[in-house]
Design a protein around this motif. Structure first.
Motif, PDB file in Angstrom:
ATOM      1  N   ASP A  75      11.959 -48.980   8.686  1.00 13.46           N
ATOM      2  CA  ASP A  75      12.436 -47.840   9.718  1.00 13.46           C
ATOM      3  C   ASP A  75      13.133 -46.746   8.816  1.00 13.46           C
ATOM      4  OD1 ASP A  75      12.027 -49.650  11.621  1.00 13.46           O
ATOM      5  OD2 ASP A  75      13.843 -50.245  11.784  1.00 13.46           O
ATOM      6  N   ASP A  76      13.489 -46.743   7.525  1.00 12.51           N
ATOM      7  CA  ASP A  76      14.202 -45.863   6.944  1.00 12.51           C
ATOM      8  C   ASP A  76      13.033 -45.091   6.087  1.00 12.51           C
ATOM      9  OD1 ASP A  76      13.325 -47.657   4.599  1.00 12.51           O
ATOM     10  OD2 ASP A  76      15.552 -47.739   4.069  1.00 12.51           O
ATOM     11  N   GLY A  77      11.612 -45.462   6.071  1.00  8.38           N
ATOM     12  CA  GLY A  77      10.626 -44.518   5.500  1.00  8.38           C
ATOM     13  C   GLY A  77      10.340 -45.407   4.031  1.00  8.38           C
ATOM     14  N   THR A  78      11.000 -46.275   3.834  1.00 15.31           N
ATOM     15  CA  THR A  78      10.655 -47.209   2.607  1.00 15.31           C
ATOM     16  C   THR A  78       9.391 -48.072   2.963  1.00 15.31           C
ATOM     17  OG1 THR A  78      12.187 -48.854   2.742  1.00 15.31           O
ATOM     18  CG2 THR A  78      12.863 -46.831   1.365  1.00 15.31           C
ATOM     19  N   LEU A  79       8.853 -48.765   1.959  1.00 12.73           N
ATOM     20  CA  LEU A  79       8.171 -49.732   2.007  1.00 12.73           C
ATOM     21  C   LEU A  79       8.579 -51.231   1.986  1.00 12.73           C
ATOM     22  CD1 LEU A  79       4.855 -48.079   0.202  1.00 12.73           C
ATOM     23  CD2 LEU A  79       5.357 -48.191   2.743  1.00 12.73           C
ATOM     24  N   LYS A  80       8.151 -52.170   2.688  1.00  6.13           N
ATOM     25  CA  LYS A  80       8.558 -53.353   2.802  1.00  6.13           C
ATOM     26  C   LYS A  80       7.362 -54.053   1.823  1.00  6.13           C
ATOM     27  CE  LYS A  80       9.427 -57.866   5.081  1.00  6.13           C
ATOM     28  NZ  LYS A  80       9.492 -58.537   6.242  1.00  6.13           N
ATOM     29  N   VAL A  81       7.686 -54.845   0.719  1.00  5.84           N
ATOM     30  CA  VAL A  81       6.615 -55.327   0.150  1.00  5.84           C
ATOM     31  C   VAL A  81       6.820 -56.808  -0.198  1.00  5.84           C
ATOM     32  CG1 VAL A  81       5.524 -55.520  -2.203  1.00  5.84           C
ATOM     33  CG2 VAL A  81       6.844 -53.461  -1.525  1.00  5.84           C
ATOM     34  N   ILE A 100       8.651 -44.085  -2.372  1.00  3.06           N
ATOM     35  CA  ILE A 100       7.829 -42.998  -2.872  1.00  3.06           C
ATOM     36  C   ILE A 100       8.443 -41.995  -3.823  1.00  3.06           C
ATOM     37  CG2 ILE A 100       5.898 -41.234  -2.383  1.00  3.06           C
ATOM     38  CD1 ILE A 100       5.319 -42.853  -0.080  1.00  3.06           C
ATOM     39  N   VAL A 101       8.066 -41.654  -5.067  1.00  2.00           N
ATOM     40  CA  VAL A 101       8.862 -40.839  -5.817  1.00  2.00           C
ATOM     41  C   VAL A 101       8.141 -39.532  -6.204  1.00  2.00           C
ATOM     42  CG1 VAL A 101      10.433 -42.725  -6.663  1.00  2.00           C
ATOM     43  CG2 VAL A 101       8.215 -42.109  -8.127  1.00  2.00           C
ATOM     44  N   ASP A 102       6.775 -39.682  -5.763  1.00  3.07           N
ATOM     45  CA  ASP A 102       6.167 -38.230  -5.915  1.00  3.07           C
ATOM     46  C   ASP A 102       5.575 -37.708  -4.578  1.00  3.07           C
ATOM     47  OD1 ASP A 102       4.200 -39.849  -5.823  1.00  3.07           O
ATOM     48  OD2 ASP A 102       2.823 -38.929  -7.011  1.00  3.07           O
ATOM     49  N   ALA A 107       1.551 -41.361  -5.140  1.00  8.73           N
ATOM     50  CA  ALA A 107       0.741 -42.516  -5.666  1.00  8.73           C
ATOM     51  C   ALA A 107       1.893 -43.028  -6.751  1.00  8.73           C
ATOM     52  CB  ALA A 107      -0.347 -41.951  -6.585  1.00  8.73           C
ATOM     53  N   LYS A 108       3.005 -42.710  -6.961  1.00 10.96           N
ATOM     54  CA  LYS A 108       4.124 -43.162  -7.836  1.00 10.96           C
ATOM     55  C   LYS A 108       5.032 -43.688  -7.122  1.00 10.96           C
ATOM     56  CE  LYS A 108       3.228 -40.602 -11.882  1.00 10.96           C
ATOM     57  NZ  LYS A 108       3.752 -39.398 -12.907  1.00 10.96           N
ATOM     58  N   LEU A 109       5.529 -44.894  -7.083  1.00 10.65           N
ATOM     59  CA  LEU A 109       6.514 -45.562  -6.512  1.00 10.65           C
ATOM     60  C   LEU A 109       7.498 -46.271  -7.333  1.00 10.65           C
ATOM     61  CD1 LEU A 109       3.462 -46.250  -4.768  1.00 10.65           C
ATOM     62  CD2 LEU A 109       5.193 -46.945  -2.885  1.00 10.65           C
ATOM     63  N   LYS A 110       8.606 -46.454  -6.900  1.00  5.88           N
ATOM     64  CA  LYS A 110       9.604 -47.369  -7.505  1.00  5.88           C
ATOM     65  C   LYS A 110       9.843 -48.457  -6.653  1.00  5.88           C
ATOM     66  CE  LYS A 110      11.211 -44.586 -10.762  1.00  5.88           C
ATOM     67  NZ  LYS A 110      11.323 -45.338 -12.274  1.00  5.88           N
ATOM     68  N   VAL A 111       9.623 -49.804  -7.100  1.00  5.05           N
ATOM     69  CA  VAL A 111       9.659 -51.192  -6.635  1.00  5.05           C
ATOM     70  C   VAL A 111      10.903 -51.819  -6.653  1.00  5.05           C
ATOM     71  CG1 VAL A 111       8.281 -53.022  -5.804  1.00  5.05           C
ATOM     72  CG2 VAL A 111       7.238 -51.050  -6.025  1.00  5.05           C
ATOM     73  N   SER A 112      11.536 -52.420  -6.001  1.00  3.05           N
ATOM     74  CA  SER A 112      12.648 -53.522  -6.263  1.00  3.05           C
ATOM     75  C   SER A 112      12.529 -54.627  -5.703  1.00  3.05           C
ATOM     76  CB  SER A 112      14.068 -52.770  -6.172  1.00  3.05           C
ATOM     77  OG  SER A 112      14.877 -53.533  -6.265  1.00  3.05           O
ATOM     78  N   GLY A 119      11.434 -50.869 -10.630  1.00  2.00           N
ATOM     79  CA  GLY A 119      10.509 -50.476 -11.456  1.00  2.00           C
ATOM     80  C   GLY A 119       9.356 -49.584 -11.116  1.00  2.00           C
ATOM     81  N   ASN A 120       8.506 -49.169 -12.010  1.00  2.00           N
ATOM     82  CA  ASN A 120       7.315 -48.475 -11.729  1.00  2.00           C
ATOM     83  C   ASN A 120       6.236 -48.993 -11.019  1.00  2.00           C
ATOM     84  OD1 ASN A 120       8.422 -45.382 -12.746  1.00  2.00           O
ATOM     85  ND2 ASN A 120       8.644 -46.710 -14.555  1.00  2.00           N
ATOM     86  N   TYR A 121       5.514 -48.408 -10.132  1.00  2.00           N
ATOM     87  CA  TYR A 121       4.369 -48.927  -9.583  1.00  2.00           C
ATOM     88  C   TYR A 121       3.559 -47.616  -9.398  1.00  2.00           C
ATOM     89  CZ  TYR A 121       1.617 -51.365  -5.926  1.00  2.00           C
ATOM     90  OH  TYR A 121       0.660 -51.927  -5.198  1.00  2.00           O
ATOM     91  N   TRP A 122       2.308 -47.520  -9.943  1.00  4.42           N
ATOM     92  CA  TRP A 122       1.576 -46.442  -9.921  1.00  4.42           C
ATOM     93  C   TRP A 122       0.065 -47.046  -9.344  1.00  4.42           C
ATOM     94  CZ3 TRP A 122       1.942 -43.059 -15.008  1.00  4.42           C
ATOM     95  CH2 TRP A 122       3.131 -42.538 -15.120  1.00  4.42           C
ATOM     96  N   VAL A 123      -0.098 -46.124  -8.366  1.00  2.00           N
ATOM     97  CA  VAL A 123      -1.717 -46.429  -7.935  1.00  2.00           C
ATOM     98  C   VAL A 123      -2.460 -45.553  -8.620  1.00  2.00           C
ATOM     99  CG1 VAL A 123      -3.076 -46.435  -5.891  1.00  2.00           C
ATOM    100  CG2 VAL A 123      -0.674 -46.993  -5.511  1.00  2.00           C
ATOM    101  N   LEU A 124      -2.971 -46.071  -9.644  1.00  2.00           N
ATOM    102  CA  LEU A 124      -3.799 -45.403 -10.494  1.00  2.00           C
ATOM    103  C   LEU A 124      -5.298 -44.875  -9.951  1.00  2.00           C
ATOM    104  CD1 LEU A 124      -3.237 -47.342 -13.791  1.00  2.00           C
ATOM    105  CD2 LEU A 124      -2.176 -45.153 -13.209  1.00  2.00           C
ATOM    106  N   ASP A 125      -5.688 -45.711  -9.078  1.00  2.00           N
ATOM    107  CA  ASP A 125      -6.974 -45.398  -8.301  1.00  2.00           C
ATOM    108  C   ASP A 125      -7.069 -46.336  -7.270  1.00  2.00           C
ATOM    109  OD1 ASP A 125      -9.460 -43.916  -7.986  1.00  2.00           O
ATOM    110  OD2 ASP A 125     -10.419 -44.856  -9.577  1.00  2.00           O
TER     111      ASP A 125
END
Length: 179
Positions: A75-81, A100-102, A107-112, A119-125
Motif C-alpha cells: 500500500d505504501d508503494g514499496t514492493l513485497k518480496v 525503488i531508489v532510482d 531498475a535499482k532497488l534496495k531490498v531488506s 541491500g542493493n538489487y539491480w535489474v541489469l537486463d
C-alpha cells in the motif's frame, strides 16, 4: 587488572567472535565491473512470480532448489518480496520489502529481509516481454537469473548464459537451480 575483569573481557570477546561467525559472508567477486542497468523497468510488469534458473551461490541460499521470488505492491508503494526455496526437502521462505531508489529507470532497488538493513538489487537486463530478468548488485558477488517459466526451453537458457557472460560475469561461478 583483576583476574575476574580479564575473565569477563575474554568471555565477552569470545561471545562477540562467536556471534560474528553466524553473520552470512558474501561470496567471491564474480564481476569486478558490474554494468549499470541497461533498460528501464515497468514495475507493474515486473510483479508476479519468477523462477530462479542460475545464481552465484550465497550463504543464505546455499544448496537451495525450486527457488522462486514473488513480487507484489504494498500500500505504501514499496514492493513485497517473498523468496522461497527447498533445501534437504524442507521449504524455507523469507518475506522482505523493496524500495525503488532510482526514479528515472526504476531498475535499482534496495531490498531488506532483516529490518533496517537494505541491500542493493539491480535489474541489469530483462526481456522485452518480461519473460526473463538478470539481477545483480554493485559488488559483483551476487547474481540471479530469473524466468517466468519454471522450465524454460534450452534456447532461452543458452541466450541467458551468453548475456550473463556479456555482462562480465564469471560463468564458472554459476550454480544451476533445479526447478
Amino acid at each position: 587488572m583483576k583476574k575476574s575483569t580479564i575473565a569477563i573481557a575474554l568471555a565477552g570477546t569470545t561471545m562477540l567472535l562467536g556471534a560474528c561467525a553466524l553473520i552470512p559472508r558474501p561470496g567471491p567477486v564474480g564481476n569486478s565491473a558490474v554494468p549499470q542497468p541497461s533498460k528501464a523497468v515497468e514495475v507493474e510488469r515486473y510483479l508476479g512470480r519468477w523462477y530462479e534458473q542460475y545464481r552465484y551461490e550465497a550463504s543464505f541460499q546455499k544448496d537451495m532448489d525450486d527457488v522462486t521470488a514473488d513480487y507484489s505492491l504494498n500500500d505504501d508503494g514499496t514492493l513485497k518480496v517473498v523468496n522461497r526455496g527447498r533445501r534437504n526437502n524442507k521449504w524455507k521462505e523469507s518475506t522482505g520489502k523493496a524500495k525503488i531508489v532510482d526514479a528515472a529507470m526504476r531498475a535499482k532497488l534496495k531490498v531488506s529481509f532483516f529490518g533496517p538493513l537494505y541491500g542493493n538489487y539491480w535489474v541489469l537486463d530483462h526481456g522485452e516481454n518480461y519473460d526473463w530478468s538478470i539481477v545483480g548488485e554493485p559488488s559483483g558477488r551476487y547474481l540471479w537469473v530469473l524466468t517466468r517459466e519454471a522450465r524454460p526451453d534450452a534456447d532461452l537458457l543458452a541466450r541467458l548464459e551468453a548475456r550473463v557472460k556479456t555482462l562480465g560475469y564469471d560463468w564458472s561461478m554459476i550454480r544451476r537451480t533445479k526447478q
